[in-house]
Design an enzyme around this catalytic site. Structure first.
Site, PDB file in Angstrom:
ATOM      1  N   SER A   1       0.731  -1.251   0.082  1.00 20.96           N
ATOM      2  CA  SER A   1      -0.030   0.109   0.035  1.00 20.96           C
ATOM      3  C   SER A   1       0.833   1.248  -0.060  1.00 20.96           C
ATOM      4  O   SER A   1       0.331   2.523  -0.354  1.00 20.96           O
ATOM      5  CB  SER A   1      -0.926   0.001   1.187  1.00 20.96           C
ATOM      6  OG  SER A   1      -0.294   0.260   2.474  1.00 20.96           O
TER       7      SER A   1
ATOM      8  N   LYS B   1       0.472   4.241   6.649  1.00 19.47           N
ATOM      9  CA  LYS B   1      -0.428   5.174   5.657  1.00 19.47           C
ATOM     10  C   LYS B   1       0.241   6.492   5.936  1.00 19.47           C
ATOM     11  O   LYS B   1       0.728   6.933   6.787  1.00 19.47           O
ATOM     12  CB  LYS B   1      -1.814   5.071   5.918  1.00 19.47           C
ATOM     13  CG  LYS B   1      -2.368   3.860   5.836  1.00 19.47           C
ATOM     14  CD  LYS B   1      -2.606   3.067   4.553  1.00 19.47           C
ATOM     15  CE  LYS B   1      -3.158   1.691   4.734  1.00 19.47           C
ATOM     16  NZ  LYS B   1      -2.872   0.913   3.628  1.00 19.47           N
TER      17      LYS B   1
END
Length: 166
Positions: A40, A83
């Site tokens: 990610s 993230k």
């Protein structure tokens, strides 16, 4: 003899508890080494990269737009996610569906942040589970340790155009 053995045992237990407390405080408040997994955050952080995460920023509300953070997953509290912070409380975020056909705006509520992976096509993030509470943030990543070829401070987001102007 027994008194000497008990004395040494109690000293050892005392030192173990003291050093355990020091280690706990260091990892909880200062930071630690983390291995990131999953695609990610590519290309910034690759699968199995080892990074240093500092925890002081979260305690002093020093998290800013563009920072990469480690947070508890809102969908699985036993796991952590890595993230980038796209929006802070009060920001208006342009959200897109995975197909990129439907666009809408979301507001980040007070006490929350909006997180997205750098690899937007392969990231489960706030676009799926919404803004996350600030309290789920565990630390801020700022330095890559491994692989040695990438040793150093992290580079800027390839999606910097996604940051809010607020």
């Amino acid at each position: 003899m027994l008194r000497g053995v008990l004395g040494k045992t109690f000293r050892l237990v005392g030192y173990t508890i003291q050093y355990g407390c020091i280690a706990h405080c260091a990892f909880e408040y200062v930071g630690g080494v983390v291995m990131c997994s999953g695609p990610s955050m590519e290309p910034t952080i690759q699968n199995s990269d080892i990074v240093f995460a500092e925890n002081l920023s979260r305690h002093f509300y020093g998290i800013q737009r563009g920072d990469i953070v480690i947070a508890k997953s809102p969908s699985d509290p036993k796991s952590n996610i890595c993230k980038r912070v796209i929006g802070l409380e009060g920001d208006k975020i342009l959200t897109t569906s995975p197909s990129n056909f439907f666009k809408s705006h979301s507001y980040v509520p007070m006490g929350h942040v909006w997180l997205e992976g750098d690899n937007l096509q392969n990231s489960t993030d706030s676009r799926y589970y919404g803004p996350i509470p600030y309290g789920l943030i565990r630390g801020r990543i700022f330095f890559k340790i491994w692989p040695l070829s990438d040793f150093g401070f992290l580079r800027a987001s390839p999606n910097s155009h996604r940051f809010s102007d607020n």
